[in-house]
Enzyme design. Structure first.
Site, PDB file in Angstrom:
ATOM      1  N   ASP A  28      21.580  58.725  27.410  1.00  0.00           N
ATOM      2  CA  ASP A  28      20.299  58.461  26.748  1.00  0.00           C
ATOM      3  C   ASP A  28      19.219  59.257  27.462  1.00  0.00           C
ATOM      4  O   ASP A  28      19.250  59.430  28.679  1.00  0.00           O
ATOM      5  CB  ASP A  28      19.955  56.968  26.815  1.00  0.00           C
ATOM      6  N   HIS A  65      27.089  60.033  22.813  1.00  0.00           N
ATOM      7  CA  HIS A  65      27.587  59.408  24.042  1.00  0.00           C
ATOM      8  C   HIS A  65      29.077  59.698  24.234  1.00  0.00           C
ATOM      9  O   HIS A  65      29.515  60.000  25.347  1.00  0.00           O
ATOM     10  CB  HIS A  65      27.355  57.894  24.023  1.00  0.00           C
ATOM     11  N   HIS A 102      23.700  59.732  17.239  1.00  0.00           N
ATOM     12  CA  HIS A 102      23.313  59.416  18.620  1.00  0.00           C
ATOM     13  C   HIS A 102      24.494  58.800  19.385  1.00  0.00           C
ATOM     14  O   HIS A 102      24.810  59.221  20.507  1.00  0.00           O
ATOM     15  CB  HIS A 102      22.119  58.450  18.613  1.00  0.00           C
ATOM     16  N   GLU A 103      25.140  57.814  18.780  1.00  0.00           N
ATOM     17  CA  GLU A 103      26.253  57.129  19.460  1.00  0.00           C
ATOM     18  C   GLU A 103      27.436  58.071  19.672  1.00  0.00           C
ATOM     19  O   GLU A 103      28.088  58.032  20.720  1.00  0.00           O
ATOM     20  CB  GLU A 103      26.662  55.872  18.692  1.00  0.00           C
TER      21      GLU A 103
END
Length: 189
Positions: free
Chosen positions: A131, A125, A121-122
């Site tokens: 998000d 970014h 997920h990170e």
């Protein structure tokens, strides 16, 4: 004067012929004609200070490598992005596409969130994804809103396509310079 102009014209014609027949330009033209990227942008990451999350970060990089074609993540320095371990919530500060800092916060794993999903997920970014707090486990960028039972570390088709578009020159939907915190409190905003 006309002699100089003829010499320059001959030089330009010769250079144009070389470029047109080079293997690289032929491959680029073929890729452009097919609508596909030819060469992936390589991003180096440094997870040497990610402590117990090092393996999860390396696995997440491999997941992204198998999911997209316009970018390739490799461990190394100098790094385009660094991954650190700390005691807060996971968060990322992308400073430009493919560059920034990730903090793998221990608070989330202490509360039961999956470290591999957090790392993927990170990294999302860093790759230009915002998000999407949908609460769906199938959406990697839904982050903590999917709950602690969600362990899915794989981007969905939309997320994969957006990363490929980002690295093909389209503007990412993320704001650079901001810190994206993936906490339950952030999910309520």
């Amino acid at each position: 004067m006309s002699r100089i102009i003829r010499a320059l014209a001959a030089l330009l014609v010769g250079l144009a012929a070389l470029v047109a027949t080079s293997p690289a330009s032929s491959a680029q033209a073929a890729g452009a004609d097919a609508g596909q990227a030819v060469a992936a942008r390589v991003l180096r990451y440094d997870a040497s200070r990610a402590a117990e999350f090092r393996s999860a970060v390396d696995q997440a990089a491999q997941i992204w490598n198998s999911s997209v074609s316009n970018v390739r993540l490799v461990a190394g320095t100098p790094a385009d992005f660094v991954v650190l371990a700390d005691y807060g919530w996971p968060r990322t500060q992308p400073v430009s596409l493919g560059r920034g800092t990730i903090w793998m916060g221990r608070q989330a794993t202490a509360e039961g969130h999956n470290p591999l999903r957090i790392a993927a997920h990170e990294i999302g970014h860093i790759l230009g994804l915002p998000d999407r707090r949908t609460g769906l486990c199938t959406d990697l960028m839904s982050g903590a809103s999917a709950g602690t039972s969600c362990t899915n570390p794989y981007p969905n088709a939309t997320e994969k396509a957006q990363v490929d578009r980002n690295f093909a020159g389209f503007a990412p939907a993320i704001r650079f310079g901001e810190i994206y915190v993936d906490s339950p409190e952030a999910a309520l905003r």
